[in-house]
Design a protein around this motif. Structure first.
Motif, PDB file in Angstrom:
ATOM      1  N   GLN A  35      -7.957 -19.567  71.978  1.00  0.00           N
ATOM      2  CA  GLN A  35      -8.626 -20.361  70.953  1.00  0.00           C
ATOM      3  C   GLN A  35     -10.095 -19.948  70.804  1.00  0.00           C
ATOM      4  OE1 GLN A  35      -8.099 -24.861  70.221  1.00  0.00           O
ATOM      5  NE2 GLN A  35      -9.931 -24.762  71.523  1.00  0.00           N
ATOM      6  N   GLU A  36     -10.768 -19.700  71.926  1.00  0.00           N
ATOM      7  CA  GLU A  36     -12.157 -19.257  71.861  1.00  0.00           C
ATOM      8  C   GLU A  36     -12.283 -17.946  71.100  1.00  0.00           C
ATOM      9  OE1 GLU A  36     -14.609 -19.375  75.400  1.00  0.00           O
ATOM     10  OE2 GLU A  36     -13.168 -20.717  76.354  1.00  0.00           O
ATOM     11  N   VAL A  37     -11.377 -17.008  71.387  1.00  0.00           N
ATOM     12  CA  VAL A  37     -11.417 -15.701  70.710  1.00  0.00           C
ATOM     13  C   VAL A  37     -11.185 -15.888  69.213  1.00  0.00           C
ATOM     14  CG1 VAL A  37     -10.285 -13.458  70.515  1.00  0.00           C
ATOM     15  CG2 VAL A  37     -10.698 -14.450  72.774  1.00  0.00           C
ATOM     16  N   ASN A  38     -10.195 -16.690  68.842  1.00  0.00           N
ATOM     17  CA  ASN A  38      -9.881 -16.886  67.429  1.00  0.00           C
ATOM     18  C   ASN A  38     -11.053 -17.550  66.683  1.00  0.00           C
ATOM     19  OD1 ASN A  38      -7.368 -15.774  67.873  1.00  0.00           O
ATOM     20  ND2 ASN A  38      -6.351 -17.764  68.124  1.00  0.00           N
ATOM     21  N   PHE A  39     -11.659 -18.590  67.286  1.00  0.00           N
ATOM     22  CA  PHE A  39     -12.799 -19.250  66.651  1.00  0.00           C
ATOM     23  C   PHE A  39     -13.987 -18.298  66.518  1.00  0.00           C
ATOM     24  CE2 PHE A  39     -11.102 -23.644  67.512  1.00  0.00           C
ATOM     25  CZ  PHE A  39     -11.175 -24.067  66.198  1.00  0.00           C
ATOM     26  N   PHE A  40     -14.202 -17.478  67.549  1.00  0.00           N
ATOM     27  CA  PHE A  40     -15.322 -16.535  67.486  1.00  0.00           C
ATOM     28  C   PHE A  40     -15.121 -15.548  66.341  1.00  0.00           C
ATOM     29  CE2 PHE A  40     -17.221 -12.445  68.541  1.00  0.00           C
ATOM     30  CZ  PHE A  40     -18.549 -12.822  68.746  1.00  0.00           C
ATOM     31  N   VAL A  41     -13.901 -15.052  66.175  1.00  0.00           N
ATOM     32  CA  VAL A  41     -13.623 -14.097  65.102  1.00  0.00           C
ATOM     33  C   VAL A  41     -13.847 -14.752  63.740  1.00  0.00           C
ATOM     34  CG1 VAL A  41     -11.819 -12.730  63.994  1.00  0.00           C
ATOM     35  CG2 VAL A  41     -12.055 -12.707  66.488  1.00  0.00           C
TER      36      VAL A  41
ATOM     37  N   ASP B 225     -19.043  -6.961  67.797  1.00  0.00           N
ATOM     38  CA  ASP B 225     -19.294  -8.333  68.265  1.00  0.00           C
ATOM     39  C   ASP B 225     -18.117  -8.860  69.093  1.00  0.00           C
ATOM     40  OD1 ASP B 225     -21.690  -8.231  66.978  1.00  0.00           O
ATOM     41  OD2 ASP B 225     -21.010  -9.348  65.206  1.00  0.00           O
ATOM     42  N   VAL B 226     -16.900  -8.563  68.652  1.00  0.00           N
ATOM     43  CA  VAL B 226     -15.720  -9.004  69.397  1.00  0.00           C
ATOM     44  C   VAL B 226     -15.663  -8.330  70.775  1.00  0.00           C
ATOM     45  CG1 VAL B 226     -13.192  -9.049  69.442  1.00  0.00           C
ATOM     46  CG2 VAL B 226     -14.401  -9.534  67.309  1.00  0.00           C
ATOM     47  N   ARG B 227     -16.009  -7.014  70.827  1.00  0.00           N
ATOM     48  CA  ARG B 227     -16.030  -6.314  72.121  1.00  0.00           C
ATOM     49  C   ARG B 227     -17.042  -6.954  73.066  1.00  0.00           C
ATOM     50  NH1 ARG B 227     -16.310  -1.615  68.633  1.00  0.00           N
ATOM     51  NH2 ARG B 227     -14.215  -0.711  68.343  1.00  0.00           N
ATOM     52  N   ALA B 228     -18.213  -7.254  72.552  1.00  0.00           N
ATOM     53  CA  ALA B 228     -19.250  -7.862  73.385  1.00  0.00           C
ATOM     54  C   ALA B 228     -18.814  -9.242  73.876  1.00  0.00           C
ATOM     55  CB  ALA B 228     -20.556  -7.957  72.594  1.00  0.00           C
ATOM     56  N   PHE B 229     -18.140  -9.999  73.010  1.00  0.00           N
ATOM     57  CA  PHE B 229     -17.679 -11.331  73.382  1.00  0.00           C
ATOM     58  C   PHE B 229     -16.636 -11.255  74.501  1.00  0.00           C
ATOM     59  CE2 PHE B 229     -14.612 -14.793  72.835  1.00  0.00           C
ATOM     60  CZ  PHE B 229     -15.441 -15.895  72.961  1.00  0.00           C
ATOM     61  N   LEU B 230     -15.656 -10.359  74.353  1.00  0.00           N
ATOM     62  CA  LEU B 230     -14.607 -10.231  75.358  1.00  0.00           C
ATOM     63  C   LEU B 230     -15.159  -9.710  76.684  1.00  0.00           C
ATOM     64  CD1 LEU B 230     -11.677  -8.776  73.210  1.00  0.00           C
ATOM     65  CD2 LEU B 230     -11.926 -11.109  74.070  1.00  0.00           C
ATOM     66  N   LYS B 231     -16.184  -8.877  76.600  1.00  0.00           N
ATOM     67  CA  LYS B 231     -16.762  -8.300  77.821  1.00  0.00           C
ATOM     68  C   LYS B 231     -17.428  -9.373  78.676  1.00  0.00           C
ATOM     69  CE  LYS B 231     -19.508  -4.330  79.293  1.00  0.00           C
ATOM     70  NZ  LYS B 231     -20.363  -3.194  78.822  1.00  0.00           N
ATOM     71  N   GLU B 232     -17.904 -10.433  78.056  1.00  0.00           N
ATOM     72  CA  GLU B 232     -18.581 -11.502  78.788  1.00  0.00           C
ATOM     73  C   GLU B 232     -17.595 -12.508  79.405  1.00  0.00           C
ATOM     74  OE1 GLU B 232     -21.221 -13.287  76.058  1.00  0.00           O
ATOM     75  OE2 GLU B 232     -22.621 -11.594  75.956  1.00  0.00           O
ATOM     76  N   LYS B 233     -16.354 -12.478  78.977  1.00  0.00           N
ATOM     77  CA  LYS B 233     -15.363 -13.438  79.484  1.00  0.00           C
ATOM     78  C   LYS B 233     -14.812 -12.952  80.824  1.00  0.00           C
ATOM     79  CE  LYS B 233     -15.669 -16.426  76.261  1.00  0.00           C
ATOM     80  NZ  LYS B 233     -16.173 -17.782  76.556  1.00  0.00           N
TER      81      LYS B 233
ATOM     82  N   SER C 173      -9.274  -6.336  80.813  1.00  0.00           N
ATOM     83  CA  SER C 173      -9.352  -5.151  79.949  1.00  0.00           C
ATOM     84  C   SER C 173      -9.050  -5.578  78.514  1.00  0.00           C
ATOM     85  CB  SER C 173      -8.366  -4.068  80.409  1.00  0.00           C
ATOM     86  OG  SER C 173      -7.026  -4.539  80.348  1.00  0.00           O
ATOM     87  N   PHE C 174      -9.511  -4.767  77.553  1.00  0.00           N
ATOM     88  CA  PHE C 174      -9.277  -5.112  76.150  1.00  0.00           C
ATOM     89  C   PHE C 174      -9.363  -3.859  75.289  1.00  0.00           C
ATOM     90  CE2 PHE C 174     -13.790  -5.711  76.993  1.00  0.00           C
ATOM     91  CZ  PHE C 174     -14.387  -4.966  75.989  1.00  0.00           C
ATOM     92  N   THR C 175      -8.770  -3.988  74.109  1.00  0.00           N
ATOM     93  CA  THR C 175      -8.828  -2.936  73.093  1.00  0.00           C
ATOM     94  C   THR C 175      -9.098  -3.591  71.752  1.00  0.00           C
ATOM     95  OG1 THR C 175      -7.235  -1.556  74.287  1.00  0.00           O
ATOM     96  CG2 THR C 175      -7.590  -1.056  71.961  1.00  0.00           C
TER      97      THR C 175
ATOM     98  N   TYR D 262      -6.140  -8.037  74.461  1.00  0.00           N
ATOM     99  CA  TYR D 262      -6.863  -8.221  75.715  1.00  0.00           C
ATOM    100  C   TYR D 262      -5.902  -8.734  76.785  1.00  0.00           C
ATOM    101  CZ  TYR D 262      -6.998 -12.907  73.633  1.00  0.00           C
ATOM    102  OH  TYR D 262      -6.659 -14.083  73.025  1.00  0.00           O
ATOM    103  N   PHE D 263      -6.213  -8.407  78.039  1.00  0.00           N
ATOM    104  CA  PHE D 263      -5.386  -8.776  79.180  1.00  0.00           C
ATOM    105  C   PHE D 263      -6.229  -9.555  80.190  1.00  0.00           C
ATOM    106  CE2 PHE D 263      -3.418  -5.060  77.350  1.00  0.00           C
ATOM    107  CZ  PHE D 263      -2.063  -5.367  77.371  1.00  0.00           C
ATOM    108  N   THR D 264      -5.642 -10.628  80.695  1.00  0.00           N
ATOM    109  CA  THR D 264      -6.327 -11.447  81.681  1.00  0.00           C
ATOM    110  C   THR D 264      -5.530 -11.458  82.990  1.00  0.00           C
ATOM    111  OG1 THR D 264      -5.188 -13.534  81.195  1.00  0.00           O
ATOM    112  CG2 THR D 264      -7.058 -12.938  79.789  1.00  0.00           C
ATOM    113  N   ALA D 265      -6.109 -11.999  84.034  1.00  0.00           N
ATOM    114  CA  ALA D 265      -5.375 -12.204  85.274  1.00  0.00           C
ATOM    115  C   ALA D 265      -4.312 -13.287  85.059  1.00  0.00           C
ATOM    116  CB  ALA D 265      -6.339 -12.605  86.387  1.00  0.00           C
TER     117      ALA D 265
END
Length: 354
Positions: A333-339, A286-294, A299-301, A318-321
């Protein structure tokens, strides 16, 4: 020529006085026209060197000091051809009046010349601050301002020495020798300030950071607002205005956050030992799918990184621009709340550390 013009008054003929007055008044009333003409000739020469040469700005800056310089120079040359009346050549503090007036004229002439050079330096600084398309070159701004002020100080010192030499007849070689000795003593007393000055040159030429960059040095982090000769001013996140000596900015390990190509988000999560493999696997998927949509995430691990006696350790990286800090904090914050929500939905508890 009428005999009246040959009448002698004060060792000079009336005609000589009238010619001198006519020449001075001619230059005085036409000084703006003459100075604009000379400035226009200079514009033609400079225009061949710089394609984006701003003729209007140049003329506006130099026309007034150039006019003053012309009037003073022509007045000195014209009056110098006249014989100073002996009856007026009184003594003032051991100096003849004609000597005092000549010194005053030379002082004004050198002052006008220095003024003209300072205006020219201002124009060159404005010209260098622009690209070929006429837009400001912000990365070079502070360096140009520094050298503009530095050159102005040098020109001012040289102008003062010229006044002492030519206006007052002072032997400046003795003064220069004394200044060199005093300068050596001052250099020893101001060693730390000189180190900061040298560090400012290193900053300007090496460019580890520029104005507007977000930097971290020692325990201070914030945006660089000004780079001075002695120190760098940083506006911190709590809006404090911190002054850091340039020597520390050069000698310390400095992190220029603005030059990062990516930003890294990291979350190490300890799951309770009662978590089943199916629950852990579902959470990771679920976390992989969430990060893939952002969109900001490049990239992420997401992996189960370790198993300990009382904890199942999962790592989310995860790495962002290079996005704005507020946007990056919002993403974390979005990632933490989703987890947290997925753990609640799947019935997974966080491991309690002994």
């Amino acid at each position: 020529m009428p005999p009246f013009f040959h009448h002698v008054i004060g060792n000079n003929t009336v005609g000589a006085y009238l010619w001198a007055i006519a020449i001075i008044l001619f230059v005085f009333f036409l000084k703006r026209v003459l100075s604009r003409g000379l400035a226009a000739l200079a514009c033609r020469g400079f225009g061949r060197i710089w394609k984006n040469f701003d003729s209007k700005t140049f003329v506006d800056l130099v026309v007034h000091p150039l006019g003053v310089f012309l009037v003073i120079t022509v007045s000195i040359v014209t009056l110098y051809r006249l014989h100073f009346p002996e009856e007026l050549d009184v003594e003032l503090y051991k100096y003849k009046l004609h000597t005092v007036l000549l010194a005053l004229g030379i002082l004004l002439q050198i002052g006008a010349l220095v003024w003209l050079i300072l205006r020219s330096i201002d124009f060159i600084a404005v010209l260098l601050q622009q690209h070929r398309d006429g837009k400001p070159a912000q990365s070079e701004y502070q360096l140009i301002v520094f050298f503009r002020d530095f050159l102005k100080v040098i020109v001012g010192i040289i102008g003062g020495l010229l006044i002492l030499r030519f206006a007052f007849g002072y032997n400046i070689s003795t003064l220069l020798t004394g200044l060199s000795i005093v300068g050596a003593a001052i250099a020893l007393a101001l060693r730390e300030s000189l180190e900061n000055l040298i560090a400012s040159f290193v900053i300007f030429f090496d460019k580890p950071f520029t104005i507007g960059d977000f930097v971290k040095v020692q325990s201070i982090s914030g945006n660089v607002e000004k780079i001075g000769l002695r120190s760098t001013r940083i506006r911190t996140a709590d809006k404090s205005y911190v002054t850091v000596p340039n020597k520390q900015m050069v000698d310390s390990i400095l992190d220029n956050v603005s030059l990062r190509t990516q930003l890294r988000g990291h979350l190490e999560l300890g799951l309770h030992v009662r978590t089943t493999p199916a629950q852990a696997e579902q959470l990771l998927q679920d976390v992989r799918a969430f990060l893939k949509e952002k969109k900001p995430v490049q990239s992420f691990t997401v992996a189960l990184s370790d198993i300990r006696p009382n904890t199942i350790v999962t790592t989310i990286e995860y790495f962002t621009a290079a996005i704005e800090n507020a946007q990056f904090v919002g993403l974390k914050q979005e990632v933490n709340f989703f987890v947290l929500r997925r753990m609640e939905d799947l019935g997974i508890e966080i491991a309690v550390q002994p």
